[in-house]
Motif scaffolding. Structure first.
Motif, PDB file in Angstrom:
ATOM      1  N   ARG A 129       5.755  10.694   2.342  1.00  0.00           N
ATOM      2  CA  ARG A 129       5.619  10.267   3.737  1.00  0.00           C
ATOM      3  C   ARG A 129       5.658  11.514   4.607  1.00  0.00           C
ATOM      4  O   ARG A 129       6.565  12.329   4.485  1.00  0.00           O
ATOM      5  CB  ARG A 129       6.755   9.338   4.138  1.00  0.00           C
ATOM      6  CG  ARG A 129       6.695   8.018   3.430  1.00  0.00           C
ATOM      7  CD  ARG A 129       7.903   7.185   3.769  1.00  0.00           C
ATOM      8  NE  ARG A 129       7.872   5.965   2.975  1.00  0.00           N
ATOM      9  CZ  ARG A 129       8.153   4.771   3.455  1.00  0.00           C
ATOM     10  NH1 ARG A 129       8.509   4.638   4.710  1.00  0.00           N
ATOM     11  NH2 ARG A 129       8.086   3.722   2.680  1.00  0.00           N
ATOM     12  N   GLU A 130       4.663  11.638   5.484  1.00  0.00           N
ATOM     13  CA  GLU A 130       4.607  12.844   6.316  1.00  0.00           C
ATOM     14  C   GLU A 130       4.977  12.560   7.768  1.00  0.00           C
ATOM     15  O   GLU A 130       5.788  13.272   8.347  1.00  0.00           O
ATOM     16  CB  GLU A 130       3.212  13.465   6.242  1.00  0.00           C
ATOM     17  CG  GLU A 130       3.129  14.790   6.970  1.00  0.00           C
ATOM     18  CD  GLU A 130       1.816  15.487   6.751  1.00  0.00           C
ATOM     19  OE1 GLU A 130       1.825  16.562   6.122  1.00  0.00           O
ATOM     20  OE2 GLU A 130       0.785  14.963   7.217  1.00  0.00           O
ATOM     21  N   SER A 147       0.833  -1.212   0.000  1.00  0.00           N
ATOM     22  CA  SER A 147       0.000   0.000   0.000  1.00  0.00           C
ATOM     23  C   SER A 147       0.861   1.252   0.000  1.00  0.00           C
ATOM     24  O   SER A 147       0.552   2.233  -0.675  1.00  0.00           O
ATOM     25  CB  SER A 147      -0.935   0.003   1.214  1.00  0.00           C
ATOM     26  OG  SER A 147      -1.898  -1.011   1.091  1.00  0.00           O
ATOM     27  N   SER A 148       1.956   1.217   0.744  1.00  0.00           N
ATOM     28  CA  SER A 148       2.875   2.361   0.756  1.00  0.00           C
ATOM     29  C   SER A 148       3.424   2.611  -0.642  1.00  0.00           C
ATOM     30  O   SER A 148       3.508   3.762  -1.093  1.00  0.00           O
ATOM     31  CB  SER A 148       4.032   2.106   1.724  1.00  0.00           C
ATOM     32  OG  SER A 148       3.563   2.001   3.039  1.00  0.00           O
ATOM     33  N   ARG A 149       3.766   1.554  -1.347  1.00  0.00           N
ATOM     34  CA  ARG A 149       4.327   1.687  -2.694  1.00  0.00           C
ATOM     35  C   ARG A 149       3.307   2.262  -3.678  1.00  0.00           C
ATOM     36  O   ARG A 149       3.654   3.093  -4.521  1.00  0.00           O
ATOM     37  CB  ARG A 149       4.840   0.322  -3.184  1.00  0.00           C
ATOM     38  CG  ARG A 149       5.566   0.407  -4.484  1.00  0.00           C
ATOM     39  CD  ARG A 149       6.880   1.162  -4.339  1.00  0.00           C
ATOM     40  NE  ARG A 149       7.464   1.336  -5.657  1.00  0.00           N
ATOM     41  CZ  ARG A 149       7.872   2.502  -6.154  1.00  0.00           C
ATOM     42  NH1 ARG A 149       7.807   3.589  -5.426  1.00  0.00           N
ATOM     43  NH2 ARG A 149       8.369   2.568  -7.359  1.00  0.00           N
ATOM     44  N   VAL A 150       2.046   1.844  -3.562  1.00  0.00           N
ATOM     45  CA  VAL A 150       0.985   2.399  -4.421  1.00  0.00           C
ATOM     46  C   VAL A 150       0.914   3.911  -4.236  1.00  0.00           C
ATOM     47  O   VAL A 150       0.827   4.663  -5.211  1.00  0.00           O
ATOM     48  CB  VAL A 150      -0.381   1.742  -4.117  1.00  0.00           C
ATOM     49  CG1 VAL A 150      -1.522   2.536  -4.731  1.00  0.00           C
ATOM     50  CG2 VAL A 150      -0.402   0.309  -4.626  1.00  0.00           C
ATOM     51  N   LEU A 151       0.960   4.364  -3.002  1.00  0.00           N
ATOM     52  CA  LEU A 151       0.897   5.807  -2.741  1.00  0.00           C
ATOM     53  C   LEU A 151       2.139   6.519  -3.262  1.00  0.00           C
ATOM     54  O   LEU A 151       2.038   7.593  -3.868  1.00  0.00           O
ATOM     55  CB  LEU A 151       0.715   6.058  -1.243  1.00  0.00           C
ATOM     56  CG  LEU A 151      -0.609   5.555  -0.673  1.00  0.00           C
ATOM     57  CD1 LEU A 151      -0.600   5.651   0.845  1.00  0.00           C
ATOM     58  CD2 LEU A 151      -1.787   6.305  -1.262  1.00  0.00           C
ATOM     59  N   GLU A 152       3.299   5.941  -3.055  1.00  0.00           N
ATOM     60  CA  GLU A 152       4.536   6.560  -3.548  1.00  0.00           C
ATOM     61  C   GLU A 152       4.543   6.675  -5.068  1.00  0.00           C
ATOM     62  O   GLU A 152       5.000   7.676  -5.615  1.00  0.00           O
ATOM     63  CB  GLU A 152       5.750   5.764  -3.059  1.00  0.00           C
ATOM     64  CG  GLU A 152       5.980   5.922  -1.568  1.00  0.00           C
ATOM     65  CD  GLU A 152       6.985   4.943  -0.990  1.00  0.00           C
ATOM     66  OE1 GLU A 152       7.308   3.942  -1.661  1.00  0.00           O
ATOM     67  OE2 GLU A 152       7.425   5.183   0.147  1.00  0.00           O
ATOM     68  N   LYS A 153       4.003   5.668  -5.757  1.00  0.00           N
ATOM     69  CA  LYS A 153       3.907   5.731  -7.220  1.00  0.00           C
ATOM     70  C   LYS A 153       2.977   6.856  -7.668  1.00  0.00           C
ATOM     71  O   LYS A 153       3.091   7.358  -8.791  1.00  0.00           O
ATOM     72  CB  LYS A 153       3.405   4.406  -7.785  1.00  0.00           C
ATOM     73  CG  LYS A 153       4.427   3.301  -7.769  1.00  0.00           C
ATOM     74  CD  LYS A 153       3.835   2.036  -8.369  1.00  0.00           C
ATOM     75  CE  LYS A 153       4.815   0.905  -8.383  1.00  0.00           C
ATOM     76  NZ  LYS A 153       4.219  -0.324  -8.950  1.00  0.00           N
TER      77      LYS A 153
END
Length: 70
Positions: free
Chosen positions: A45-46, A34-40
């Motif tokens: 990251r806050e 899920s983190s990778r989907v957002l980074e793409k």
């Protein structure tokens, strides 16, 4: 992948239709996919919220990702 495209479409819709300037997403810290989907989708990251969510009887860390529109 499929979810990367869905997140991109949802973000574009929110920015265009509702004039959103900031979109935040909370992800369980060890959820790498899920983190990778957002980074793409150019989320940054806050902050890490320690022991923010509860999974069963265990408190777990949550990471907040943010996308700022132009």
């Amino acid at each position: 992948g499929f979810m990367t495209s869905v997140v991109a479409m949802a973000c574009n819709y929110a920015i265009e239709m509702w004039n959103m300037k900031r979109i935040a997403a909370h992800v369980i810290d060890d959820n790498k996919r899920s983190s990778r989907v957002l980074e793409k989708n150019r989320f940054q990251r806050e902050v890490l919220l320690c022991k923010y969510d509860c999974k069963g009887k265990i408190f777990i860390d949550t990471r907040v990702f943010v996308k700022i529109s132009d």
